[in-house]
Design a protein around this motif. Sequence first.
Motif, PDB file in Angstrom:
ATOM      1  N   CYS A   1      -4.089  -1.103  -2.875  1.00  0.00           N
ATOM      2  CA  CYS A   1      -3.577  -0.798  -4.217  1.00  0.00           C
ATOM      3  C   CYS A   1      -2.677   0.436  -4.188  1.00  0.00           C
ATOM      4  O   CYS A   1      -3.027   1.457  -3.588  1.00  0.00           O
ATOM      5  CB  CYS A   1      -4.767  -0.560  -5.149  1.00  0.00           C
ATOM      6  SG  CYS A   1      -4.361   0.121  -6.757  1.00  0.00           S
ATOM      7  N   GLN A   2      -1.530   0.333  -4.833  1.00  0.00           N
ATOM      8  CA  GLN A   2      -0.685   1.514  -4.987  1.00  0.00           C
ATOM      9  C   GLN A   2      -1.288   2.411  -6.059  1.00  0.00           C
ATOM     10  O   GLN A   2      -1.658   1.954  -7.146  1.00  0.00           O
ATOM     11  CB  GLN A   2       0.741   1.124  -5.391  1.00  0.00           C
ATOM     12  CG  GLN A   2       1.684   2.329  -5.477  1.00  0.00           C
ATOM     13  CD  GLN A   2       3.033   1.986  -6.086  1.00  0.00           C
ATOM     14  OE1 GLN A   2       3.101   1.264  -7.079  1.00  0.00           O
ATOM     15  NE2 GLN A   2       4.095   2.492  -5.490  1.00  0.00           N
ATOM     16  N   THR A   3      -1.386   3.686  -5.791  1.00  0.00           N
ATOM     17  CA  THR A   3      -1.964   4.626  -6.751  1.00  0.00           C
ATOM     18  C   THR A   3      -0.889   5.193  -7.672  1.00  0.00           C
ATOM     19  O   THR A   3       0.314   5.091  -7.399  1.00  0.00           O
ATOM     20  CB  THR A   3      -2.658   5.783  -6.026  1.00  0.00           C
ATOM     21  OG1 THR A   3      -1.658   6.565  -5.341  1.00  0.00           O
ATOM     22  CG2 THR A   3      -3.699   5.279  -5.046  1.00  0.00           C
TER      23      THR A   3
ATOM     24  N   SER B   1      -5.719   6.571  -9.518  1.00  0.00           N
ATOM     25  CA  SER B   1      -5.847   5.375 -10.354  1.00  0.00           C
ATOM     26  C   SER B   1      -4.795   4.344  -9.973  1.00  0.00           C
ATOM     27  O   SER B   1      -3.831   4.639  -9.258  1.00  0.00           O
ATOM     28  CB  SER B   1      -5.718   5.757 -11.829  1.00  0.00           C
ATOM     29  OG  SER B   1      -6.757   6.617 -12.226  1.00  0.00           O
ATOM     30  N   SER B   2      -4.977   3.144 -10.485  1.00  0.00           N
ATOM     31  CA  SER B   2      -4.094   2.033 -10.162  1.00  0.00           C
ATOM     32  C   SER B   2      -2.735   2.185 -10.827  1.00  0.00           C
ATOM     33  O   SER B   2      -2.646   2.300 -12.054  1.00  0.00           O
ATOM     34  CB  SER B   2      -4.733   0.718 -10.621  1.00  0.00           C
ATOM     35  OG  SER B   2      -3.807  -0.343 -10.615  1.00  0.00           O
TER      36      SER B   2
ATOM     37  N   CYS C   1      -8.299   1.702  -8.619  1.00  0.00           N
ATOM     38  CA  CYS C   1      -7.692   0.673  -7.783  1.00  0.00           C
ATOM     39  C   CYS C   1      -8.724  -0.419  -7.502  1.00  0.00           C
ATOM     40  O   CYS C   1      -9.896  -0.129  -7.255  1.00  0.00           O
ATOM     41  CB  CYS C   1      -7.208   1.274  -6.468  1.00  0.00           C
ATOM     42  SG  CYS C   1      -5.591   2.069  -6.597  1.00  0.00           S
TER      43      CYS C   1
END
Length: 582
Positions: A449-451, A421-422, A444
Motif C-alpha cells: 500500500c502506498q502511504t 495511512s492509506s 493501509c
Amino acid sequence: MARTSASVPGLCLALCLALPFVSANMYDVFMPNYISGCKNGCAEWATAGNSSYQPFINALFQFGKVPADAGNQCAMPAGSAGRHECDCADKDEVITDSFAGPWCYCKDPAPGEPFAAYCRAAWRTPEQINLQYAAPNTVVASFVTYESSLPANPPVAMFGPDASSLKPVMGVSHFYQPPGRTYLLHFIKFSNLEQNKKYSYKVKSGSDGCAWSDVFEFRAPVQTSGPTRIATYGDMGHSQYNNVQNMLDDCLAGRIDTIVHMGDHCYNLDMANDTRGDGYMNMFQRTIASCPWFPIIGNHEASDGDHFNRYMNITWGEVYGNEPPVRSTATTALGHLLTKATLYGMGAHGPNPSRTSRYVSANIGLVHMVGLDLNRLDEGQLEWLEQDLVAATKNRHNVPWIMVMSHFPLHHSLLDEHPDSSARHYKGDESEEYPVSGHEFFPCDSGDCQTVAQFRAELTSALEPLLVKYGVDIYNAGHVHDYESTWPIVNGKKVGSSFHNPKGVVHITEGNGGVPGVPGTFAVKDCATDKSPWCRKHGSGGAYGRITAYNSTTLVYEHVQNNGGNVTDVFTIFQENHGPFA
C-alpha cells in the motif's frame, strides 16, 4: 390538499421535524420553467401544509418563511439544502435536501402518489448559466439546454454595456447524450472587455423556438491596474451553510471580482442520473452568472464514474478557441459543461496556453494564478508548469504575485499526524464519506500500500523545487475539510515566523466551502506542533478565503466564515523582493 405531518415518510419525519430554523448561507432557488412531477401539479408553498405542518415548510427556506413570490414554483429551498447528506453519499431519502434538484409538494395528491416529487427540466430553455474566466479581457459564457439534436445554427448571446444596447454574439454548441438524457452544451465568448466595466447579456440556443434566458449583469475583471480581489476555496456542494450567498454579496459589493473553486464540485457530478450535477449548477447560477469563476479539478471529479471527463467538459470555457461543434465522449453532463468552458477559456487564452482544462493559468490583475491537476501529475504537466513559471517570472514587473493552486494540499498538519495511512483512501472518496470537518484516514490494507507520506513525497519532490526556484508566493489548496495557513516554507521546512519579506512559500488550505452536511459552527486556533512547527492557524467550519492584492508589495488574506460572513483570521504578506527563495 394541505400537508400534514402524517404525510411525511418516516425518515424525513424523524430527521426533520424537530430541527429549528437557522439562518442559511445558501439562497433559495426557484425554477419557474421546470415541470412538476406531480399528477395535479405543484401546491402553493405558502399553503401546502396544515397549521401543524406549515411551520416545517416555512423553515425549509432561507429566512424561515416562504418567500412572497414562491407561488407553486419548483424550488430548491436553502434552509434544508443538503441537511441530511454526507460527503460522497449517493442517496436520496429526504427530498427536502434537494439532492436531485428542484421539487415541490403535490397538489391534491392522488391515492398512492407521493406527497412531494422532483420536477423535470423544460425543453429548449437555458439553464446552468455561468461565466468562466479566460483572460484579462475575455470571459466565456456557458449554459445548457435539453434538446434532441444539435441545431444547425450556433447559440447566440445578446451582449452589451447595458440591457438597452445589446448586440448578438455567436458561439459553439456540443451534443451530449448519457443514458436517458440529452444535453446541448453551449459556449459563447465575450472579448475586448474593459476593466471593471459592467456588461449585460442573455443567451439562447440556436434552435428554432428556444427561449431566451433572463438578462444577467457582470463586472469585467481587473486587468493590471488597481487592487485585485479574488475568492478562493475548495470542496463545496449544494448545502445550507455553503458560501454562495456570501460570494454573491461580495461580488456585487466589489469585495471580489473572481471566484476560484479548487476542486470537489457538487458531491457528486453524476449522481441521480446527472440531476445532482444539474441541480448544483442551477443553484450556483445566480452567483457565477454574475461573477466570473475559475474551476479546478478535485478527487470527486476524478472519481465521479467517468474519470473526470464530465468535469473536463464543464470547464471547456477556459480554453475557447475556434473549434467547430463536436460530439464528445464524456459521460456526465456537468463534466462536459465545466471542462469545455475551461478549455475554451484559459486553456487557449492563458499566458501559457495548456490546450487542456486539466491544468491552466491566468493573469488576474496583479496575480498570476496556476491551477494544477494532482490526480495525475505527469511529466507533461510538470514541463508545462515550469514553462509557465518562467514566463510568469519574466512578467513580474506587470503581475508581481504568483499563486499556484490544486485540490490536494502539499502541507497540512493532518498529513503529519497520519503519515502511514492509506494514500488510496486519502485521495479517494471513502475518507470523505462522513467528515464535515477535517478528514478521515484509514490504515493501509496490504503490504504494498502506498502511504500518505509516500504520496505527499511524490508531490513535494516534483513541485517544491519549482515553487522555490521561481519564488511562488502562495500555494493554495482544498480537499481537507478545514482551514489551515502556514508560516513561510522551503522544502518542507519553516523559514520564518513573519510575512514581512518572507523567504518561502505560504501554504493555505481552504477546504470547506460548504460540503454536504457542514454545520454553521466554526473556530480558529493556533496549530504549531513538534511535528508541524510551520503550522500557523487551523480553523473548522464552512468558509472561504478573500485575497486582495493591493499593489506589488501588499497582499491581504481573509478567512471568511460562511455562517454570518465574519472574518476570523487575517494576515498580510508584505513582499518587496519577488523572486527565487534559494
